[in-house]
Design an enzyme around this catalytic site. Structure first.
Site, PDB file in Angstrom:
ATOM      1  N   ARG A   6       0.714  -1.146  -0.154  1.00 21.59           N
ATOM      2  CA  ARG A   6       0.026   0.028   0.041  1.00 21.59           C
ATOM      3  C   ARG A   6       0.924   1.301  -0.057  1.00 21.59           C
ATOM      4  NH1 ARG A   6      -3.441  -2.506   4.879  1.00 21.59           N
ATOM      5  NH2 ARG A   6      -1.340  -3.605   4.803  1.00 21.59           N
ATOM      6  N   GLY A   7       2.113   1.126   0.301  1.00 19.11           N
ATOM      7  CA  GLY A   7       3.170   2.287   0.266  1.00 19.11           C
ATOM      8  C   GLY A   7       3.276   3.234  -0.915  1.00 19.11           C
TER       9      GLY A   7
ATOM     10  N   ASP B 161       7.322   2.170  -3.535  1.00 20.33           N
ATOM     11  CA  ASP B 161       7.622   3.271  -2.624  1.00 20.33           C
ATOM     12  C   ASP B 161       9.225   3.445  -2.330  1.00 20.33           C
ATOM     13  OD1 ASP B 161       7.590   0.752  -1.328  1.00 20.33           O
ATOM     14  OD2 ASP B 161       6.298   1.566   0.200  1.00 20.33           O
TER      15      ASP B 161
ATOM     16  N   ASP C 285      14.706  -1.741  -0.811  1.00 19.18           N
ATOM     17  CA  ASP C 285      15.494  -1.928   0.386  1.00 19.18           C
ATOM     18  C   ASP C 285      16.725  -3.166   0.163  1.00 19.18           C
ATOM     19  OD1 ASP C 285      16.645  -2.188   2.815  1.00 19.18           O
ATOM     20  OD2 ASP C 285      14.956  -3.060   4.032  1.00 19.18           O
TER      21      ASP C 285
ATOM     22  N   GLY D 121      16.100  -5.400  -2.038  1.00 20.03           N
ATOM     23  CA  GLY D 121      15.821  -5.680  -3.460  1.00 20.03           C
ATOM     24  C   GLY D 121      15.125  -6.874  -3.559  1.00 20.03           C
TER      25      GLY D 121
ATOM     26  N   LEU E 167      11.319  -6.447  -5.241  1.00 17.47           N
ATOM     27  CA  LEU E 167      11.435  -6.044  -6.517  1.00 17.47           C
ATOM     28  C   LEU E 167      11.932  -7.149  -7.488  1.00 17.47           C
ATOM     29  CD1 LEU E 167      11.099  -3.816  -8.766  1.00 17.47           C
ATOM     30  CD2 LEU E 167      13.372  -2.974  -8.157  1.00 17.47           C
TER      31      LEU E 167
ATOM     32  N   ASP F 212       4.527   3.564   6.051  1.00 20.79           N
ATOM     33  CA  ASP F 212       4.082   3.225   7.324  1.00 20.79           C
ATOM     34  C   ASP F 212       4.952   2.641   8.213  1.00 20.79           C
ATOM     35  OD1 ASP F 212       3.599   0.754   6.141  1.00 20.79           O
ATOM     36  OD2 ASP F 212       2.485   0.194   7.972  1.00 20.79           O
TER      37      ASP F 212
ATOM     38  N   ARG G 276       1.353   7.055   7.504  1.00 19.37           N
ATOM     39  CA  ARG G 276       1.280   7.245   6.028  1.00 19.37           C
ATOM     40  C   ARG G 276       0.838   8.722   5.416  1.00 19.37           C
ATOM     41  NH1 ARG G 276       1.398   1.783   3.873  1.00 19.37           N
ATOM     42  NH2 ARG G 276       0.457   0.552   5.005  1.00 19.37           N
TER      43      ARG G 276
HETATM   44  P1  5GP Z   1      12.930  -5.150   0.139  1.00 20.45           P
HETATM   45  O1  5GP Z   1      12.409  -6.570  -0.406  1.00 20.45           O
HETATM   46  O2  5GP Z   1      13.437  -4.339  -0.957  1.00 20.45           O
HETATM   47  O3  5GP Z   1      13.928  -5.498   1.250  1.00 20.45           O
HETATM   48  O4  5GP Z   1      11.824  -4.484   0.779  1.00 20.45           O
HETATM   49  C1  5GP Z   1      10.793  -3.518   0.137  1.00 20.45           C
HETATM   50  C2  5GP Z   1       9.700  -3.129   1.200  1.00 20.45           C
HETATM   51  O5  5GP Z   1       9.998  -3.209   2.341  1.00 20.45           O
HETATM   52  C3  5GP Z   1       9.131  -1.926   0.440  1.00 20.45           C
HETATM   53  O6  5GP Z   1       8.216  -2.105  -0.343  1.00 20.45           O
HETATM   54  C4  5GP Z   1       8.502  -1.472   1.850  1.00 20.45           C
HETATM   55  O7  5GP Z   1       6.892  -2.064   2.071  1.00 20.45           O
HETATM   56  C5  5GP Z   1       9.279  -2.313   3.064  1.00 20.45           C
HETATM   57  N1  5GP Z   1      10.487  -1.292   3.528  1.00 20.45           N
HETATM   58  C6  5GP Z   1      11.900  -1.058   3.436  1.00 20.45           C
HETATM   59  N2  5GP Z   1      12.310  -0.287   4.039  1.00 20.45           N
HETATM   60  C7  5GP Z   1      11.311   0.399   4.552  1.00 20.45           C
HETATM   61  C8  5GP Z   1      11.329   1.687   5.397  1.00 20.45           C
HETATM   62  O8  5GP Z   1      12.356   2.364   5.744  1.00 20.45           O
HETATM   63  N3  5GP Z   1      10.328   2.096   5.955  1.00 20.45           N
HETATM   64  C9  5GP Z   1       8.912   1.309   5.595  1.00 20.45           C
HETATM   65  N4  5GP Z   1       8.107   2.004   5.887  1.00 20.45           N
HETATM   66  N5  5GP Z   1       9.054   0.365   4.786  1.00 20.45           N
HETATM   67  C10 5GP Z   1      10.403  -0.032   4.322  1.00 20.45           C
END
Ligand code: 5GP
Length: 184
Positions: free
Chosen positions: A37-38, A94, A97, A99, A102, A153, A159
């Site tokens: 939802r971000g 949004d 992090d 990856g 994605l 969030d 949010r």
């Molecule tokens: P990844 O798979 O790249 O580690 O994480 C991606 C998802 O983690 C993002 O779409 C988000 O929902 C959440 N996320 C990663 N870092 C943050 C952060 O600093 N704040 C928030 N609110 N969500 C995060």
């Protein structure tokens, strides 16, 4: 809470990204797929700054939920409701992090035969990357802090903030109200 990126800076960068996407898609009609939802505020603002015809859809995957650390392998919770074969697809995230999310999304969509697949991410925590995923459009690279606001969030809070702020470690401890709501 420390403001990392103010509202005006976000708006300016979103306008630039909109123009850049428009330049890269002179034929128009890309399909923007937002990751719920971000993405909601970023998606809405980006659409207003995208001066070419485009369509939207949304996908939902498991992610951090109420924790501030990664919850492991991504899982598809809600899929898009259309065929993307032959379409120019842009994933709207949004934040990227580690990856892993994605990477999962790219593999999922590439298997469906789009004409092209790109990603736009408002925020990029590049120092935390574990998967080497391409991101064609990045709003801002940010340090390794847990951020909220502009759609992002912490346990469903913050949010609505029009800026991006980093929470301190103390603020990442769930409050009694959050605990009793069963989300922490
Ligand atoms: P990844 O798979 O790249 O580690 O994480 C991606 C998802 O983690 C993002 O779409 C988000 O929902 C959440 N996320 C990663 N870092 C943050 C952060 O600093 N704040 C928030 N609110 N969500 C995060």
């Amino acid at each position: 809470m420390e403001v990392l990126i103010g509202s005006e800076a976000i708006q300016g960068r979103v306008r630039e990204i909109g123009r850049q996407i428009a330049r890269d898609h002179p034929e128009g009609a890309p399909l923007l797929i937002g990751v719920l939802r971000g993405c909601v505020i970023f998606m809405a603002d980006l659409m207003k700054c995208l001066p070419i015809p485009h369509e939207i859809d949304f996908i939902s995957i498991s992610s951090y939920e109420s924790s501030s650390t990664s919850s492991g392998a991504p899982r598809l919770v809600k899929d898009i409701g259309r065929d993307i074969r032959g379409r120019d697809v842009i994933i709207v995230e949004d934040i990227v992090d580690t990856g892993h999310t994605l990477d999962f999304l790219r593999r999922t969509f590439l298997a469906r035969g789009p004409a092209s697949l790109k990603t736009v991410a408002l925020l990029d925590k590049r120092s935390r990357r574990e998967c080497n995923v391409p991101i064609e459009y990045v709003g801002f690279e940010i340090p390794d802090r847990f951020v909220v606001g502009y759609g992002l969030d912490f346990a469903e809070r913050f949010r609505h903030l029009p800026y991006i702020a980093a929470l301190s470690p103390e603020e990442l401890i769930p409050t009694p109200a959050i605990r009793s709501a069963g989300v922490a």
